[in-house]
Write a protein that holds these residues in place. Sequence first.
Motif, mmCIF file in Angstrom:
data_model
loop_
_atom_site.group_PDB
_atom_site.id
_atom_site.type_symbol
_atom_site.label_atom_id
_atom_site.label_comp_id
_atom_site.label_asym_id
_atom_site.label_seq_id
_atom_site.Cartn_x
_atom_site.Cartn_y
_atom_site.Cartn_z
ATOM 1 N N ILE A 184 -3.415 3.615 -13.422
ATOM 2 C CA ILE A 184 -2.110 3.933 -12.841
ATOM 3 C C ILE A 184 -1.924 2.982 -11.673
ATOM 4 O O ILE A 184 -2.666 3.034 -10.687
ATOM 5 C CB ILE A 184 -2.014 5.393 -12.359
ATOM 6 N N ALA A 185 -0.947 2.089 -11.801
ATOM 7 C CA ALA A 185 -0.701 1.060 -10.790
ATOM 8 C C ALA A 185 0.490 1.461 -9.933
ATOM 9 O O ALA A 185 1.556 1.807 -10.455
ATOM 10 C CB ALA A 185 -0.442 -0.282 -11.462
ATOM 11 N N LEU A 186 0.305 1.392 -8.618
ATOM 12 C CA LEU A 186 1.342 1.776 -7.659
ATOM 13 C C LEU A 186 2.008 0.522 -7.113
ATOM 14 O O LEU A 186 1.335 -0.332 -6.527
ATOM 15 C CB LEU A 186 0.714 2.592 -6.532
ATOM 16 N N PHE A 187 3.311 0.421 -7.290
ATOM 17 C CA PHE A 187 4.042 -0.782 -6.902
ATOM 18 C C PHE A 187 5.154 -0.459 -5.920
ATOM 19 O O PHE A 187 5.969 0.434 -6.156
ATOM 20 C CB PHE A 187 4.650 -1.466 -8.134
ATOM 21 N N GLY A 188 5.153 -1.203 -4.802
ATOM 22 C CA GLY A 188 6.219 -1.099 -3.818
ATOM 23 C C GLY A 188 7.109 -2.318 -3.835
ATOM 24 O O GLY A 188 8.048 -2.413 -4.620
ATOM 25 N N PRO A 189 6.816 -3.334 -2.984
ATOM 26 C CA PRO A 189 7.710 -4.496 -2.872
ATOM 27 C C PRO A 189 7.528 -5.544 -3.962
ATOM 28 O O PRO A 189 8.390 -6.399 -4.144
ATOM 29 C CB PRO A 189 7.331 -5.077 -1.509
ATOM 30 N N ARG A 199 0.823 -1.207 0.000
ATOM 31 C CA ARG A 199 0.000 0.000 0.000
ATOM 32 C C ARG A 199 0.864 1.267 0.000
ATOM 33 O O ARG A 199 1.756 1.422 0.831
ATOM 34 C CB ARG A 199 -0.905 0.025 1.234
ATOM 35 N N TRP A 200 0.577 2.152 -0.926
ATOM 36 C CA TRP A 200 1.141 3.498 -0.888
ATOM 37 C C TRP A 200 0.596 4.169 0.356
ATOM 38 O O TRP A 200 -0.515 3.850 0.811
ATOM 39 C CB TRP A 200 0.687 4.219 -2.150
ATOM 40 N N SER A 201 1.327 5.102 0.954
ATOM 41 C CA SER A 201 0.929 5.662 2.250
ATOM 42 C C SER A 201 -0.373 6.458 2.140
ATOM 43 O O SER A 201 -0.691 7.051 1.107
ATOM 44 C CB SER A 201 2.034 6.562 2.796
ATOM 45 N N SER A 202 -1.119 6.480 3.244
ATOM 46 C CA SER A 202 -2.382 7.228 3.278
ATOM 47 C C SER A 202 -2.135 8.715 3.078
ATOM 48 O O SER A 202 -2.968 9.413 2.482
ATOM 49 C CB SER A 202 -3.106 6.980 4.604
ATOM 50 N N SER A 203 -0.989 9.237 3.557
ATOM 51 C CA SER A 203 -0.684 10.659 3.370
ATOM 52 C C SER A 203 -0.492 10.982 1.888
ATOM 53 O O SER A 203 -0.899 12.045 1.416
ATOM 54 C CB SER A 203 0.566 11.049 4.163
ATOM 55 N N ILE A 256 -6.703 4.647 -10.125
ATOM 56 C CA ILE A 256 -5.389 4.760 -9.491
ATOM 57 C C ILE A 256 -5.401 3.891 -8.242
ATOM 58 O O ILE A 256 -6.258 4.073 -7.365
ATOM 59 C CB ILE A 256 -5.047 6.215 -9.110
ATOM 60 N N GLY A 257 -4.476 2.942 -8.152
ATOM 61 C CA GLY A 257 -4.478 2.081 -6.974
ATOM 62 C C GLY A 257 -3.258 1.199 -6.882
ATOM 63 O O GLY A 257 -2.416 1.151 -7.787
#
Length: 366
Positions: free
Chosen positions: A312-317, A227-231, A294-295
């Motif tokens: 728009i896909a947000l990728f972390g680990p 998850r991208w940060s809530s902020s 966006i998610g």
Amino acid sequence: MKSFLIEQLSRILHPLLYTEPTAPPLASERPNILVIKPASLGDVLMSTAFLAALRANLPHAHVTVLVTTWAKEALVGNPHCDEVIDSGTVGFPGLYGFNAYRNCVSRVREQSFTHCFVLDRSSLMSLLPRLAGIPWRAGLDSVGRGIALHVGVPCRDDRHEAELYLDVLRKVGFDVTKPHLHFRPQSSDASEVSNLLTEQGLAERRPLIAIHPGGGRNPGDELLSKRWSSSNFQALTESLGSTLKAGILLVGGPDDTPIAEVIQNGATVSMVDVTGKLTFAQLGALIQHCHLFIGNDSSPMHLAVAVGTPVIALFGPTSPQRFGPFGARSAVVRFAVDRDKESTTDELEAVLSAARKLLDSSPDCD
């Protein structure tokens, strides 16, 4: 060590369990095919390109998909699937026992399938069609775990999951042309969503953007660092609402309700939160109505791809090369998982830039 032992045992058992294959599906008049694809909603959505290609090559085949209770909603209304077998929790590692597995094998055996495709890396899932007496078997062969398969496809780390599934078809001679994910909301779902948007004054809003800040949870598995940060999401919604005058919908399942509440409570722009209030099919219809999604790396992201909405896909680990949006109208933004909870300007600007480009290229937003 456990993984190593499973791999070695699989290699030992493979020749002992091998049987001579019957004629492949393309050489059969009316094959009765089982596709084994248990586990999560996102994984099953990524298999819909495989199902479409299978149907295109074998229009007269009867196609059944074995899928967990958790993920079967991904196949609601799918025209390329004739039947679904609900496996319960069978397919989720560590969440099922011997009796559940045995019962699943018995149910499969009763249907006298002629061919089976295993779109799963588990040795137990690869073994299942052999125990059920299916005489022709193909699928993924991850480091030797494709027990008793007649045709096995190695699981390369540089291949998208959807492409790996399609590689199984390619290896047995099927034509795969312009593959894409499929999800078709029913008319009743579209009607419910249309009423919802009208009630909220968003039916004619341009642009209309779905935001999914949650994800990272499946039965027996949790990875909230996806998850991208809530902020960051709060800052994003402020920019989209104030500079683009966008209508904003917060979407997701029941597990995503807390983070959606945090974002909405800290917002100064108007948004509508439908998190946990829609069925999966209704969520698909809602996202289909939007001009942009966006998610995070999650099933709603794949659902957006499947209904044809720009993403728009947000990728972390996790790897976008393996799990990214399997479609043309999309962008991927990577984020650092070890940063603090403050909003990150460079990541935020990357998302906003991608949003402007995708919206500018959409005729629906004129």
